[in-house]
Design a protein around this motif. Structure first.
Motif, PDB file in Angstrom:
ATOM      1  N   HIS A 269     -27.661  36.660 128.495  1.00 16.41           N
ATOM      2  CA  HIS A 269     -28.231  36.459 127.165  1.00 16.41           C
ATOM      3  C   HIS A 269     -29.766  36.496 127.145  1.00 16.41           C
ATOM      4  N   PHE A 270     -30.390  36.715 128.279  1.00 14.20           N
ATOM      5  CA  PHE A 270     -31.856  36.719 128.306  1.00 14.20           C
ATOM      6  C   PHE A 270     -32.439  37.694 127.288  1.00 14.20           C
ATOM      7  N   ALA A 271     -31.864  38.875 127.228  1.00 16.88           N
ATOM      8  CA  ALA A 271     -32.426  39.922 126.368  1.00 16.88           C
ATOM      9  C   ALA A 271     -32.241  39.637 124.884  1.00 16.88           C
ATOM     10  N   THR A 272     -31.283  38.782 124.540  1.00 18.66           N
ATOM     11  CA  THR A 272     -31.074  38.463 123.119  1.00 18.66           C
ATOM     12  C   THR A 272     -31.769  37.171 122.713  1.00 18.66           C
ATOM     13  N   VAL A 273     -32.135  36.329 123.690  1.00 21.37           N
ATOM     14  CA  VAL A 273     -32.872  35.098 123.391  1.00 21.37           C
ATOM     15  C   VAL A 273     -34.374  35.346 123.416  1.00 21.37           C
ATOM     16  N   PHE A 274     -34.866  35.985 124.473  1.00 24.23           N
ATOM     17  CA  PHE A 274     -36.310  36.154 124.641  1.00 24.23           C
ATOM     18  C   PHE A 274     -36.778  37.473 124.033  1.00 24.23           C
ATOM     19  N   VAL A 275     -36.576  37.594 122.729  1.00 30.73           N
ATOM     20  CA  VAL A 275     -36.883  38.842 122.033  1.00 30.73           C
ATOM     21  C   VAL A 275     -38.304  38.862 121.469  1.00 30.73           C
ATOM     22  N   ALA A 276     -38.896  37.702 121.280  1.00 28.75           N
ATOM     23  CA  ALA A 276     -40.254  37.637 120.725  1.00 28.75           C
ATOM     24  C   ALA A 276     -41.273  38.034 121.787  1.00 28.75           C
ATOM     25  N   ASN A 277     -42.467  38.379 121.336  1.00 35.30           N
ATOM     26  CA  ASN A 277     -43.531  38.688 122.284  1.00 35.30           C
ATOM     27  C   ASN A 277     -43.884  37.462 123.127  1.00 35.30           C
ATOM     28  N   TYR A 278     -43.784  36.279 122.495  1.00 34.63           N
ATOM     29  CA  TYR A 278     -44.116  35.034 123.187  1.00 34.63           C
ATOM     30  C   TYR A 278     -43.028  34.008 122.891  1.00 34.63           C
ATOM     31  N   THR A 279     -42.493  33.383 123.930  1.00 35.94           N
ATOM     32  CA  THR A 279     -41.497  32.323 123.766  1.00 35.94           C
ATOM     33  C   THR A 279     -41.948  31.074 124.511  1.00 35.94           C
ATOM     34  N   ASP A 280     -41.970  29.965 123.802  1.00 35.05           N
ATOM     35  CA  ASP A 280     -42.332  28.664 124.370  1.00 35.05           C
ATOM     36  C   ASP A 280     -41.053  27.932 124.748  1.00 35.05           C
ATOM     37  N   ILE A 281     -40.886  27.602 126.049  1.00 37.91           N
ATOM     38  CA  ILE A 281     -39.681  26.920 126.506  1.00 37.91           C
ATOM     39  C   ILE A 281     -40.003  25.560 127.137  1.00 37.91           C
ATOM     40  N   TRP A 282     -41.234  25.116 127.027  1.00 37.19           N
ATOM     41  CA  TRP A 282     -41.694  23.894 127.675  1.00 37.19           C
ATOM     42  C   TRP A 282     -40.941  22.656 127.170  1.00 37.19           C
ATOM     43  N   GLY A 283     -40.715  21.691 128.084  1.00 39.86           N
ATOM     44  CA  GLY A 283     -40.174  20.391 127.691  1.00 39.86           C
ATOM     45  C   GLY A 283     -38.666  20.290 127.749  1.00 39.86           C
ATOM     46  N   ASN A 284     -37.991  21.340 128.238  1.00 35.27           N
ATOM     47  CA  ASN A 284     -36.544  21.276 128.432  1.00 35.27           C
ATOM     48  C   ASN A 284     -36.228  20.857 129.876  1.00 35.27           C
ATOM     49  N   PRO A 285     -35.054  20.283 130.122  1.00 39.56           N
ATOM     50  CA  PRO A 285     -34.677  19.873 131.483  1.00 39.56           C
ATOM     51  C   PRO A 285     -34.095  21.041 132.281  1.00 39.56           C
ATOM     52  N   TRP A 286     -34.893  22.076 132.506  1.00 41.06           N
ATOM     53  CA  TRP A 286     -34.402  23.316 133.090  1.00 41.06           C
ATOM     54  C   TRP A 286     -33.844  23.120 134.507  1.00 41.06           C
ATOM     55  N   ASN A 287     -32.736  23.800 134.774  1.00 38.97           N
ATOM     56  CA  ASN A 287     -32.263  23.980 136.132  1.00 38.97           C
ATOM     57  C   ASN A 287     -33.261  24.886 136.859  1.00 38.97           C
TER      58      ASN A 287
END
Length: 257
Positions: free
Chosen positions: A216-234
């Protein structure tokens, strides 16, 4: 009280309810703000014959309901701000015939849902700010009545959103900015952006997202800039996202600065 040409701040001197005709027949008013007045209600017909009014901000009051007939005659209004009130109910026809309205601000109220009928007769609308309300989801077709060609700026920051329907943004072809920051999302597939152009900026920071499936990377990160900070990432998932972003020339930032 007038600050400068066309700019007014209204002092209601203890009035808690705005009545029909209270603000009327002022040709040169372009910008009007009513704040910190402890208003609890506005009645239809409050604003009459204000042909040059472009910006109206009613903030830091105690208004809970927006009725049909309060704003409908303000056909030249481009910016309507209703932040920092107690609004939990807005009648379906409350914004009908506001043909010039481009920017509407509902921040810091108590809305639990969005009525698609609000946007049926606002053909110029481009910016909708629903941040810091009590929304739990973005259901299908809530923007299905949108007539404006966009592009749109949509802010949902600081709600309780845990689910976004795949048809949530039907009616919108181009979204330039979408903020989903500070909600309760656990993962994303990007299905809700399918068929739409997401151009400038997407924020999914400060949710509960640990991982997004690589497919799903290609359908989620579609914007020129995506802010993902502050999530409990694996950690491994985050590395895959960063590698994918670099290879696909996308800016995906897990850095608050």
């Amino acid at each position: 009280m007038q600050n400068s040409t066309g700019h007014y701040n209204v002092l209601t001197h203890g009035i808690r309810v705005l009545t029909p005709g209270l603000i009327a027949d002022i040709d040169n008013i372009e910008w009007l703000e009513i704040r910190w007045q402890n208003l609890t209600d506005m009645n239809p017909g409050t604003f009459q014959n204000l042909p040059n009014l472009r910006t109206l901000k009613i903030s830091l009051n105690k208004i809970s309901k927006i009725k049909t007939g309060i704003f409908n005659t303000l056909t030249n209004l481009t910016i309507l701000g209703l932040p920092l009130n107690d609004v939990y109910q807005i009648e379906s026809n409350a914004f009908d015939n506001m043909t010039s309205l481009q920017d509407i601000d509902f921040t810091y109220n108590r809305l639990e849902s969005v009525d698609p009928r609000w946007f049926l007769l606002t053909p110029s609308l481009k910016f909708i700010n629903l941040s810091f309300n009590k929304l739990k989801e973005i259901p299908a077709n809530i923007f299905g009545n949108i007539k404006s060609p966009g592009p749109f700026i949509l802010w949902f920051r600081g709600n309780n959103i845990a689910n976004i329907d795949k048809d949530a943004f039907n009616g919108m072809k181009t979204i330039s900015e979408l903020s989903l920051k500070e909600n309760k999302l656990k993962t994303l597939t990007g299905d809700f952006l399918h068929g739409r152009e997401m151009s400038s900026w997407l924020s999914i920071g400060y949710n509960k997202i640990k991982c997004i499936d690589e497919k799903h990377f290609a359908t989620v990160f579609v914007a020129n800039y995506t802010d993902i900070w502050g999530n409990p990432w694996n950690t491994e998932c985050l590395k895959k996202i960063q590698t994918w972003a670099k290879e696909n020339h996308k800016s995906v930032q897990n850095d608050p600065y």
